[in-house]
Write a protein that holds these residues in place. Structure first.
Motif, PDB file in Angstrom:
ATOM      1  N   GLN A  11      30.788  53.847  17.965  1.00  0.00           N
ATOM      2  CA  GLN A  11      30.617  53.747  19.416  1.00  0.00           C
ATOM      3  C   GLN A  11      29.505  52.780  19.790  1.00  0.00           C
ATOM      4  O   GLN A  11      28.449  52.738  19.152  1.00  0.00           O
ATOM      5  CB  GLN A  11      30.322  55.115  20.027  1.00  0.00           C
ATOM      6  N   TRP A  61      27.443  51.146  23.358  1.00  0.00           N
ATOM      7  CA  TRP A  61      27.143  51.354  24.772  1.00  0.00           C
ATOM      8  C   TRP A  61      26.565  50.083  25.370  1.00  0.00           C
ATOM      9  O   TRP A  61      25.733  49.418  24.750  1.00  0.00           O
ATOM     10  CB  TRP A  61      26.090  52.454  24.946  1.00  0.00           C
ATOM     11  N   ASP A  62      26.969  49.750  26.604  1.00  0.00           N
ATOM     12  CA  ASP A  62      26.248  48.726  27.350  1.00  0.00           C
ATOM     13  C   ASP A  62      25.119  49.442  28.085  1.00  0.00           C
ATOM     14  O   ASP A  62      24.964  50.667  27.969  1.00  0.00           O
ATOM     15  CB  ASP A  62      27.173  47.931  28.283  1.00  0.00           C
ATOM     16  N   GLN A  68      24.557  50.256  31.244  1.00  0.00           N
ATOM     17  CA  GLN A  68      24.969  51.288  32.199  1.00  0.00           C
ATOM     18  C   GLN A  68      25.465  52.526  31.460  1.00  0.00           C
ATOM     19  O   GLN A  68      25.118  53.655  31.828  1.00  0.00           O
ATOM     20  CB  GLN A  68      26.057  50.760  33.126  1.00  0.00           C
ATOM     21  N   GLN A  69      26.256  52.346  30.422  1.00  0.00           N
ATOM     22  CA  GLN A  69      26.762  53.482  29.655  1.00  0.00           C
ATOM     23  C   GLN A  69      25.625  54.222  28.950  1.00  0.00           C
ATOM     24  O   GLN A  69      25.634  55.452  28.873  1.00  0.00           O
ATOM     25  CB  GLN A  69      27.793  53.001  28.634  1.00  0.00           C
ATOM     26  N   GLU A  74      24.009  56.487  31.362  1.00  0.00           N
ATOM     27  CA  GLU A  74      24.849  57.645  31.678  1.00  0.00           C
ATOM     28  C   GLU A  74      24.759  58.713  30.594  1.00  0.00           C
ATOM     29  O   GLU A  74      24.763  59.906  30.893  1.00  0.00           O
ATOM     30  CB  GLU A  74      26.303  57.208  31.857  1.00  0.00           C
ATOM     31  N   ASP A  75      24.694  58.290  29.324  1.00  0.00           N
ATOM     32  CA  ASP A  75      24.763  59.229  28.195  1.00  0.00           C
ATOM     33  C   ASP A  75      23.412  59.648  27.632  1.00  0.00           C
ATOM     34  O   ASP A  75      23.318  60.683  26.966  1.00  0.00           O
ATOM     35  CB  ASP A  75      25.591  58.620  27.060  1.00  0.00           C
TER      36      ASP A  75
END
Length: 81
Positions: free
Chosen positions: A32, A34-35, A37-38, A41-42
């Motif tokens: 996985q 992530w950028d 923004q992601q 979020e996480d």
């Protein structure tokens, strides 16, 4: 105060950024990805020293670390403590 990890981290940054990877390339090698923004979020970001970022996963509070590359900015390789 001397940072005994600085030379190691500098080399890691050079290695990570020597071949700017596409998201697909990172996903195939590290799972996985992530950028920014992601990531927000996480995870909650607790601190960073390139090329590592210390985070707490929002879903369960697990603390761990991620690597990140500079450009494009992607985070990958989550390892829980």
């Amino acid at each position: 105060m001397t940072d005994e990890t600085e030379s190691i981290r500098r080399q890691m940054v050079q290695d990570i950024n020597a071949e700017p990877g596409s998201r697909e390339h990172l996903e195939s090698n590290h799972g996985q990805v992530w950028d920014t923004q992601q990531l927000q979020e996480d995870f909650s970001v607790l601190g960073f020293m390139a090329p590592l970022v210390v985070v707490a996963r929002k879903s369960d509070g697990a603390k761990g670390s991620l690597y990140f590359q500079a450009s494009p900015r992607f985070y990958y390789g989550f390892k829980a403590d």
